[in-house]
Design a protein around this motif. Structure first.
Motif, PDB file in Angstrom:
ATOM      1  N   GLY A 174       0.811  -1.209   0.000  1.00 27.05           N
ATOM      2  CA  GLY A 174       0.000   0.000   0.000  1.00 27.05           C
ATOM      3  C   GLY A 174       0.844   1.259   0.000  1.00 27.05           C
ATOM      4  N   ASP A 177       1.030   5.150   0.475  1.00 30.57           N
ATOM      5  CA  ASP A 177      -0.086   5.594   1.315  1.00 30.57           C
ATOM      6  C   ASP A 177      -0.003   4.892   2.667  1.00 30.57           C
ATOM      7  OD1 ASP A 177      -2.400   6.286   2.538  1.00 30.57           O
ATOM      8  OD2 ASP A 177      -3.745   5.474   1.000  1.00 30.57           O
ATOM      9  N   SER A 180      -3.279   3.657   4.102  1.00 29.52           N
ATOM     10  CA  SER A 180      -4.072   2.700   3.338  1.00 29.52           C
ATOM     11  C   SER A 180      -4.550   1.584   4.263  1.00 29.52           C
ATOM     12  CB  SER A 180      -3.193   2.127   2.214  1.00 29.52           C
ATOM     13  OG  SER A 180      -3.509   0.782   1.986  1.00 29.52           O
ATOM     14  N   SER A 182      -4.705  -1.388   3.813  1.00 26.40           N
ATOM     15  CA  SER A 182      -3.915  -2.616   3.692  1.00 26.40           C
ATOM     16  C   SER A 182      -2.521  -2.468   4.294  1.00 26.40           C
ATOM     17  CB  SER A 182      -3.794  -2.999   2.213  1.00 26.40           C
ATOM     18  OG  SER A 182      -3.132  -1.970   1.516  1.00 26.40           O
ATOM     19  N   TYR A 183      -2.169  -1.231   4.697  1.00 24.46           N
ATOM     20  CA  TYR A 183      -0.807  -0.978   5.178  1.00 24.46           C
ATOM     21  C   TYR A 183      -0.551  -1.681   6.516  1.00 24.46           C
ATOM     22  CZ  TYR A 183       3.597   1.433   5.799  1.00 24.46           C
ATOM     23  OH  TYR A 183       4.933   1.702   5.949  1.00 24.46           O
ATOM     24  N   THR A 244      -2.832  -8.496   2.495  1.00 25.97           N
ATOM     25  CA  THR A 244      -1.546  -7.906   2.119  1.00 25.97           C
ATOM     26  C   THR A 244      -0.412  -8.904   2.360  1.00 25.97           C
ATOM     27  OG1 THR A 244      -2.294  -5.707   2.725  1.00 25.97           O
ATOM     28  CG2 THR A 244       0.070  -6.030   2.575  1.00 25.97           C
TER      29      THR A 244
END
Ligand SMILES: *[C@@H]1O[C@H](CO)[C@@H](O)[C@H](O)[C@H]1NC(C)=O
Ligand SMILES: *[C@@H]1O[C@H](CO)[C@@H](O)[C@H](O)[C@H]1NC(C)=O
Ligand SMILES: *[C@@H]1O[C@H](CO)[C@@H](O)[C@H](O)[C@H]1NC(C)=O
Ligand SMILES: *[C@@H]1O[C@H](CO)[C@@H](O)[C@H](O)[C@H]1NC(C)=O
Ligand SMILES: *[C@@H]1O[C@H](CO)[C@@H](O)[C@H](O)[C@H]1NC(C)=O
Ligand SMILES: *[C@@H]1O[C@H](CO)[C@@H](O)[C@H](O)[C@H]1NC(C)=O
Ligand SMILES: *[C@@H]1O[C@H](CO)[C@@H](O)[C@H](O)[C@H]1NC(C)=O
Ligand SMILES: *[C@@H]1O[C@H](CO)[C@@H](O)[C@H](O)[C@H]1NC(C)=O
Ligand SMILES: *[C@@H]1O[C@H](CO)[C@@H](O)[C@H](O)[C@H]1NC(C)=O
Ligand SMILES: *[C@@H]1O[C@H](CO)[C@@H](O)[C@H](O)[C@H]1NC(C)=O
Length: 493
Positions: A174, A177, A180, A182-183, A244
């Motif tokens: 991600g 960002d 994000s 998904s981070y 992720t």
């Protein structure tokens, strides 16, 4: 070529140290340094670079000269380990780093040896790790007469994919960002890796903090989600984050859908793709910590001082691979043709940590297999000239929880005669193979307490084996003793 003999040093042996500038074109020069021991063992040793090059490898110089080799180092054609100016609009320097610098070093170094000692070296060797491993394999393809024996650590072959993978994985996360959904934060990653080790380490029969061969395992990342109890409430993952993790551990494909680079190793430190932030005025901003990518794409791929990897995609990777600046990707990318090196009796000796965070470990077995395919050799024929030693629990080139010291070039060399033989020192093993035909079937690696190589206490030792053999505990002896580990074929656990 002018050799400038600079000074004599008295530690730990008597050396003559010299620096020479070799002009390679109207606009390029290689800087080469020679360490010439008085107590010469009659052999020549050239050494390679790390990362994006630009530095003479002093660890390797001191290590080689300390063993009596007339040892040389090169800056790879430019000065500086970070930055892009040295490549920007400088095709000759790109070419030197791509495929010429080690050949130049070999040719110039051999002349220096002949002049200084009054005779040629009896045998010629090379040693390098990471980028240096790539340079060694590239030598075997392009300049098969340069060396009789080539030692390659953590072979950074297919170099552009190795480097590009850091950008691709960061984007799977991600990045840039940082908010994000998904981070995954760096703190969560270290907990994930710790859990991977806790789950997989015991499967190889010894619980020692080491996943012997991460490529044999698979983990469903859903077990790191909140509610499973594996990670606590401040670290556990959302469904998006678990996805992720699933994506991160997939291999890399190019835009035509071909797998081009293996999956990141389970249990290896993830910082190279997960710690890509910089704190400015108290705020985290995205910045790729692996500067080699930004620098190389700016200077050598796109010729643009303002390009950033913020939007790095597979297309940027493919573009570089198809451009192949200075032939950098010949080694293990576009070619595995070491047939001339094989034909002249040259030997390739490789070692690679199974927890390598920089160069994914299965690149070395892939290179071994593709070499066999390119030359149409059986395993026995391959073992006649190419051997690969995997080192469980070793990171990039050295370090890690494993019994990683096999006498590879590091800041220090283990002191004591018991480490100075063909079982414990991989360069001496290569010499024995080249000069006396004794192919190494196994090596003994040592884990020193606090990784203190000079005079440190031996914490554990382990046998390491020639791939596709791997070392397994005999289920009887002390797991901290090398003789309790036997070489055997291993494809499954
Ligand atoms: C080599 O080049 C460097 C600068 O690039 C210079 O400082 C040095 O004096 C040169 N050495 C020799 C021996 O010409
Ligand atoms: C690099 O870019 C500069 C201007 O930005 C240009 O003058 C030069 O020709 C370019 N070099 C290459 C090798 O494309
Ligand atoms: C040293 O090797 C070179 C070729 O690499 C050869 O031309 C030269 O004659 C050799 N010198 C001696 C003294 O054998
Ligand atoms: C979760 O584990 C981390 C690391 O061990 C620790 O710093 C943190 O306080 C823990 N959080 C909770 C809620 O237990
Ligand atoms: C950081 O703060 C200083 C002082 O307020 C300011 O001059 C500078 O531009 C800031 N840097 C960034 C990247 O925001
Ligand atoms: C790169 O991506 C950012 C979003 O992360 C976007 O705002 C920006 O326009 C993109 N830049 C380019 C050159 O595509
Ligand atoms: C993807 O990789 C395959 C296999 O190496 C190659 O043939 C193809 O040209 C590559 N595609 C691109 C877009 O570079
Ligand atoms: C491999 O290299 C050898 C010797 O350099 C050459 O004769 C042969 O044509 C090459 N093979 C391929 C497939 O390129
Ligand atoms: C280590 O072994 C090499 C090769 O056998 C020998 O030349 C050298 O003198 C030894 N060095 C030490 C410090 O024992
Ligand atoms: C692999 O291990 C087997 C069993 O110990 C042994 O017979 C064989 O020689 C080994 N192969 C190599 C290349 O060391």
């Amino acid at each position: 070529m002018a050799l400038l003999l600079l000074f004599r040093t008295l530690f730990p042996l008597v050396f003559q140290v010299g620096i020479l500038n070799v002009t390679t074109s109207a606009s390029s020069t290689d800087r080469i340094e020679a360490w010439l021991p008085d107590d010469w063992n009659g052999r020549f040793l050239a050494t390679g670079n790390g990362g994006i090059g630009g530095c003479i490898d002093y660890n390797n110089l001191q290590y080689g000269a300390g063993l009596g080799f007339a040892t040389f180092g090169t800056n790879g054609g430019h000065d500086g380990q970070t930055g892009f100016d040295f490549f920007l609009n400088r095709p000759e320097d790109i070419k030197n780093f791509g495929h010429c610098a080690i050949h130049t070093e070999a040719e110039a170094g051999k002349q220096v040896v002949a002049k200084y000692y009054g005779r040629n070296a009896s045998y010629n060797y090379y040693s390098g790790c990471g980028t240096g491993g790539r340079q060694g394999y590239e030598e075997a393809i392009l300049y098969p007469d340069d060396f009789d024996g080539i030692l390659m650590g953590s072979m950074g072959v297919d170099w552009l994919h190795v480097v590009a993978s850091k950008g691709i994985l960061a984007h799977r996360l991600g990045w840039p960002d940082l908010n994000s959904p998904s981070y995954i934060t760096a703190m969560q990653w270290s907990a994930i890796v710790k859990a991977q080790i806790a789950l997989l380490d015991p499967l190889d029969a010894v619980t020692d903090g080491i996943i012997d061969n991460p490529t044999l395992h698979n983990i469903d990342p859903s077990i790191f989600a909140c509610g499973t109890g594996i990670l606590n409430s401040s670290l556990c993952l959302t469904a998006a984050q678990a996805n992720t993790v699933r994506e991160i551990y997939q291999p890399l494909a190019n835009s035509s859908g071909h797998i081009v680079y293996p999956a990141f190793d389970l249990g290896a430190d993830t910082s190279v793709f997960s710690a890509n932030t910089k704190v400015v005025n108290g705020t985290s901003i995205p910045e790729l910590s692996y500067t080699v990518l930004t620098d190389y794409w700016r200077g050598a791929v796109y010729n643009s001082s303002t390009w950033t990897p913020l939007n790095f995609t597979t297309a940027d990777m493919d573009f570089a691979v198809n451009l192949n600046p200075g032939g950098i990707n010949i080694a293990g990318g576009s070619s595995h043709n070491v047939s001339a090196y094989h034909a002249r009796g040259g030997k390739l000796l490789a070692y690679h940590g199974r927890a390598d965070q920089t160069v994914t470990s299965s690149i070395s077995s892939r290179t071994f297999q593709r070499t066999a395919e390119a030359l149409d050799l059986t395993l026995a024929e391959m073992h006649g000239f190419f051997r690969l030693f995997y080192i469980p629990g070793m990171g990039h080139c050295s370090g890690g929880p494993g019994a990683w010291s096999v006498g590879q070039p590091t800041v220090d060399r283990p002191t004591g005669a018991q480490f100075n033989d063909t079982q414990h020192n991989i360069l001496l093993a290569l010499v024995d193979w080249v000069e006396d035909g004794n192919a190494p079937g196994s090596l003994v690696g040592t884990k020193f307490a606090g990784d203190q190589l000079q005079g440190g206490r031996v914490k554990a030792q382990r046998t390491h084996c020639a791939y596709p053999n791997a070392s397994r505990w005999d289920r009887v002896g002390d797991t901290k003793k090398a003789e309790s580990w036997k070489c055997q074929l291993e494809g499954v656990i």
